[in-house]
Motif scaffolding. Structure first.
Motif, PDB file in Angstrom:
ATOM      1  N   MET A  60      61.462  16.750  44.438  1.00 19.28           N
ATOM      2  CA  MET A  60      60.776  16.594  43.151  1.00 19.28           C
ATOM      3  C   MET A  60      59.887  17.815  42.925  1.00 19.28           C
ATOM      4  O   MET A  60      59.028  18.129  43.748  1.00 19.28           O
ATOM      5  CB  MET A  60      59.937  15.312  43.138  1.00 19.28           C
ATOM      6  CG  MET A  60      59.214  15.067  41.824  1.00 19.28           C
ATOM      7  SD  MET A  60      58.364  13.464  41.817  1.00 19.28           S
ATOM      8  CE  MET A  60      59.798  12.366  41.657  1.00 19.28           C
TER       9      MET A  60
ATOM     10  N   LYS B 293      53.858  14.450  39.600  1.00 14.71           N
ATOM     11  CA  LYS B 293      54.630  14.182  40.819  1.00 14.71           C
ATOM     12  C   LYS B 293      53.912  13.180  41.720  1.00 14.71           C
ATOM     13  O   LYS B 293      54.499  12.196  42.170  1.00 14.71           O
ATOM     14  CB  LYS B 293      54.893  15.485  41.572  1.00 14.71           C
ATOM     15  CG  LYS B 293      55.651  16.546  40.789  1.00 14.71           C
ATOM     16  CD  LYS B 293      56.022  17.730  41.652  1.00 14.71           C
ATOM     17  CE  LYS B 293      54.824  18.377  42.333  1.00 14.71           C
ATOM     18  NZ  LYS B 293      53.847  18.932  41.344  1.00 14.71           N
TER      19      LYS B 293
ATOM     20  N   SER C 221      58.153  15.711  47.306  1.00 15.97           N
ATOM     21  CA  SER C 221      57.705  16.677  46.315  1.00 15.97           C
ATOM     22  C   SER C 221      57.396  17.984  47.026  1.00 15.97           C
ATOM     23  O   SER C 221      57.040  17.993  48.215  1.00 15.97           O
ATOM     24  CB  SER C 221      56.455  16.174  45.592  1.00 15.97           C
ATOM     25  OG  SER C 221      55.344  16.136  46.477  1.00 15.97           O
TER      26      SER C 221
ATOM     27  N   THR D 179      64.710  16.401  40.912  1.00 15.34           N
ATOM     28  CA  THR D 179      64.081  15.815  39.723  1.00 15.34           C
ATOM     29  C   THR D 179      62.921  16.701  39.311  1.00 15.34           C
ATOM     30  O   THR D 179      62.022  16.967  40.113  1.00 15.34           O
ATOM     31  CB  THR D 179      63.573  14.388  40.000  1.00 15.34           C
ATOM     32  OG1 THR D 179      64.699  13.534  40.255  1.00 15.34           O
ATOM     33  CG2 THR D 179      62.815  13.829  38.810  1.00 15.34           C
TER      34      THR D 179
ATOM     35  N   SER E 242      67.061  15.451  35.894  1.00 12.54           N
ATOM     36  CA  SER E 242      67.294  14.947  37.242  1.00 12.54           C
ATOM     37  C   SER E 242      68.791  14.899  37.482  1.00 12.54           C
ATOM     38  O   SER E 242      69.525  14.281  36.698  1.00 12.54           O
ATOM     39  CB  SER E 242      66.682  13.545  37.408  1.00 12.54           C
ATOM     40  OG  SER E 242      66.866  13.053  38.719  1.00 12.54           O
TER      41      SER E 242
END
Length: 246
Positions: A36, A44, A178, A193, A203
């Motif tokens: 992410m 996030k 993330s 994403t 995504s």
């Protein structure tokens, strides 16, 4: 959630006075790693905390495989500096019915960690690796990790990447992490994403993600395009000298 996913996030929304996470949706398949990305403040961490039930969303649903055995590492754990790792682990493992001591010991060995050391004796990288060893030792189908390789050296980062790949190799586990380190995405992510201004910009599986932005930017099919290129094109701000007070 279906047999084709370990996590399904649908229309997740969380409102704050000066920020809204709006209509976030994505799915993670078993045996895959999703990265992410997005700038600081994009949403996030709010997304990950919502999945971990640390933030109560205002709307949306989340279907999680084995929610009672979710593994979460958000980089905010504060340990008493005088405690030994073995003492912390002895307390922590009581919360996990599927704790695997053998697996935990394997990770300690792989990461070259001495659990007789006190927290204050650990570097940032060592503490991250200890947290990962604990996080991955109770057979959680899904790992939720907030910037797990931030602030560590390239050798340690490579070791962590290896562990992540091994964790999902059986096709029964998945990882959502993330990061701002785009080389991690290139090395281990199966899907990406992108969170932009509180919403999912796109995504998709990694090759489709890259192809999407090639088309968006008007590039040829084989034109080189990195994740840094994508983020800079979307997010970069240019200084206007005329607006700076004399």
């Amino acid at each position: 959630m279906t047999n084709d996913s370990l996590l399904t996030v649908s229309h997740l929304t969380k409102r704050y006075p000066q920020f809204t996470l709006q209509d976030v949706s994505f799915t993670i398949a078993p045996g895959t790693i999703m990265g992410m990305i997005g700038v600081n403040g994009a949403g996030k961490s709010t997304t990950l905390k919502s999945i971990a039930r640390l933030v109560q969303p205002d709307a949306g649903t989340m279907q999680i495989a084995a929610p009672a055995n979710l593994a979460v590492m958000l980089g905010e754990t504060v340990y008493y500096p005088e405690k030994k790792l073995t003492t912390i682990t002895r307390t922590t493992r009581q919360f996990y019915s599927q704790w695997d001591e053998e697996q935990y010991r394997y990770y300690l060995h792989f990461f070259d960690l001495d659990d007789q050391k006190k927290v204050k004796e650990l570097s940032t990288g060592m503490l991250i690796k200890y947290q990962l060893a604990v996080t991955m030792s109770h057979h959680a189908p899904l790992l939720i990790l907030d910037e797990p390789t931030s602030g560590i050296d390239p050798v340690s980062r490579d070791a962590i990447r290896q562990v992540f790949r091994h964790y999902v190799a059986d096709g029964q586990h998945s990882i959502l992490f993330s990061t701002h380190i785009t080389t991690d995405l290139e090395a281990i992510a199966d899907s990406i994403t992108y969170i932009h201004a509180g919403a999912v910009l796109y995504s998709a599986a990694k090759p489709d993600f890259i192809d999407h932005f090639r088309r968006q930017f008007g590039l040829s099919v084989n034109a080189p395009l990195t994740f840094d290129d994508i983020m800079l094109t979307i997010e970069r701000k240019t200084i206007d000298d005329s607006a700076i007070p004399a």
